[in-house]
Design a protein around this motif. Structure first.
Motif, short mmCIF file in Angstrom:
data_model
loop_
_atom_site.label_atom_id
_atom_site.label_comp_id
_atom_site.label_asym_id
_atom_site.label_seq_id
_atom_site.Cartn_x
_atom_site.Cartn_y
_atom_site.Cartn_z
N VAL A 57 0.85 -1.19 0.00
CA VAL A 57 0.00 0.00 0.00
C VAL A 57 0.89 1.24 0.00
CG1 VAL A 57 -1.94 -1.10 1.18
CG2 VAL A 57 -0.15 -0.02 2.52
N THR A 58 0.43 2.30 -0.66
CA THR A 58 1.19 3.54 -0.74
C THR A 58 0.94 4.39 0.50
OG1 THR A 58 -0.61 4.66 -1.90
CG2 THR A 58 1.02 3.51 -3.25
N ASP A 59 1.79 5.38 0.67
CA ASP A 59 1.61 6.29 1.80
C ASP A 59 0.27 7.02 1.69
OD1 ASP A 59 4.06 5.53 2.76
OD2 ASP A 59 5.15 7.21 1.86
N LYS A 60 -0.12 7.32 0.43
CA LYS A 60 -1.39 8.02 0.21
C LYS A 60 -2.57 7.21 0.73
CE LYS A 60 -3.50 8.14 -3.85
NZ LYS A 60 -3.83 8.47 -5.26
N SER A 61 -2.61 5.93 0.38
CA SER A 61 -3.73 5.11 0.81
C SER A 61 -3.67 4.83 2.31
CB SER A 61 -3.76 3.80 0.02
OG SER A 61 -2.56 3.08 0.20
N SER A 62 -2.47 4.71 2.87
CA SER A 62 -2.35 4.49 4.32
C SER A 62 -2.93 5.68 5.08
CB SER A 62 -0.88 4.29 4.71
OG SER A 62 -0.34 3.13 4.12
N LEU A 63 -2.68 6.87 4.56
CA LEU A 63 -3.20 8.08 5.20
C LEU A 63 -4.73 8.11 5.12
CD1 LEU A 63 -2.61 10.77 6.58
CD2 LEU A 63 -2.41 11.82 4.32
N VAL A 64 -5.27 7.73 3.95
CA VAL A 64 -6.72 7.71 3.77
C VAL A 64 -7.36 6.72 4.75
CG1 VAL A 64 -8.59 7.08 2.21
CG2 VAL A 64 -6.67 8.44 1.36
N ILE A 65 -6.78 5.53 4.88
CA ILE A 65 -7.31 4.52 5.80
C ILE A 65 -7.24 5.01 7.25
CG2 ILE A 65 -6.97 2.19 6.69
CD1 ILE A 65 -5.89 1.45 3.93
N LYS A 66 -6.12 5.64 7.59
CA LYS A 66 -5.95 6.15 8.95
C LYS A 66 -6.97 7.23 9.26
CE LYS A 66 -2.47 8.17 12.01
NZ LYS A 66 -1.06 8.64 12.13
#
Length: 338
Positions: free
Chosen positions: A317-326
């Motif tokens: 997973v990319t940092d972008k998607s990790s941030l969205v999930i968080k």
């Protein structure tokens, strides 16, 4: 159309799996495959088994309730053949008995050491192999082969074997492909088009519908169903992120999604079979699985990051998607507090 055949190497623990081996061989032959394998193993047969694995297209591993005949090293010939098939990157399907303890006592390992090795190897297969199918009866085993083998051909395409009289057809196809390649080189603008650009852009809140296959159990019997599941892309990403927070092989896409469907599919089954009490063998449609992977990559949510020591493509997973999930998880907690 070319008259193509595929060769399948069958490996088992030994004589106690003779009924299963016979069913598998007969089913494969009826479907147009060649089946190979050795029923009796000795140190001298190891090299021959490896040559058969080298030449085969797919490997079937049948696991009942025994670890199997052991080589001089103490490792069973079954496990040695599995290890060799992995090193040769052969597509592997494991068919293991659903409840080994329920089999006749004569089919069980009598020594505790061998029984422990059997369960250790069983756990290893469940962890490492993407396609692990459980069965209860010989009829169950036959139906599973008929259901899953076409998916293997689509998921893991191989060259196979072509009848000699079809060589001219093969040459015609090669000439056709060469002509198409020449045309593609003459039109570089078309050849450079990113295949993912053809997919529509989606947002986290958009929904995606897909079908999958399952076995639903009711009144002591099971029935194969093909329910349709609708999920948002945010839900799909959250499920996949549990495994792909760290770099993981590409085949984990299906492993993670199928595991999720096994855990949540009972509600879908009960829409068609109200008295259904359990489901198993959930398998997402192959085309839907590929579309999910392409969409995840196009949206820069999960991307390939290299290969492991077995040359398997790794995704993360990319940092972008990790941030969205968080952020979505944080919003969810705040909503519950309010």
């Amino acid at each position: 159309m070319l008259d193509k055949r595929y060769q399948v190497f069958i490996t088992t623990s030994g004589k106690e799996m003779q009924p299963e081996r016979m069913v598998v061989s007969q089913t494969l032959i009826g479907m147009g495959f060649f089946s190979w394998g050795l029923e009796q193993r000795t140190p001298l047969s190891t090299a021959f088994a490896r040559r058969q694995i080298d030449d085969c297209d797919y490997v079937f591993l049948l696991l009942g309730s025994q670890y199997g005949e052991q080589s001089v090293s103490g490792v069973s010939y079954l496990q040695l053949e599995y290890i060799y098939a992995v090193t040769k990157q052969k597509p592997i399907i494991v068919f293991m008995h659903e409840n080994p303890e329920s089999r006749d006592e004569s089919l069980q390992e009598s020594k505790k050491e061998l029984k422990d090795r059997f369960y250790e190897f069983r756990h290893q297969l469940q962890k490492e192999v993407e396609q692990v199918i459980t069965y209860r009866t010989l009829r169950d085993l036959e139906l599973s082969i008929r259901a899953y083998m076409p998916q293997m051909l689509e998921r893991y395409p191989v060259s196979g074997w072509v009848r000699p009289q079809s060589i001219q057809s093969l040459q015609d196809e090669i000439d056709k492909l060469k002509s198409q390649l020449s045309q593609a080189k003459a039109q570089p603008s078309k050849a450079e088009i990113d295949p993912f650009l053809s997919l529509p852009r989606v947002t986290m809140s958009d929904t995606f519908s897909f079908d999958y296959r399952m076995h639903a159990y009711q009144d002591g019997n099971f029935k194969e169903l093909n329910p349709i599941r609708e999920m948002t892309w945010a839900e799909l990403l959250k499920i996949l992120a549990q495994e792909f927070n760290q770099a993981a092989p590409e085949e984990y896409f299906s492993k993670v999604l199928n595991q999720y469907l096994n855990e949540t599919g009972l509600e879908d089954a009960q829409k068609q079979m109200p008295r259904a009490h359990a489901v198993s063998r959930c398998q997402i449609n192959v085309r839907s699985l590929h579309l999910i992977k392409q969409q995840m990559r196009q949206n820069d949510w999960i991307v390939p990051v290299g290969r492991d020591e077995r040359q398997r493509m790794l995704w993360k997973v990319t940092d972008k998607s990790s941030l969205v999930i968080k952020n979505s998880a944080l919003i969810g907690r705040q909503t519950r507090i309010i």
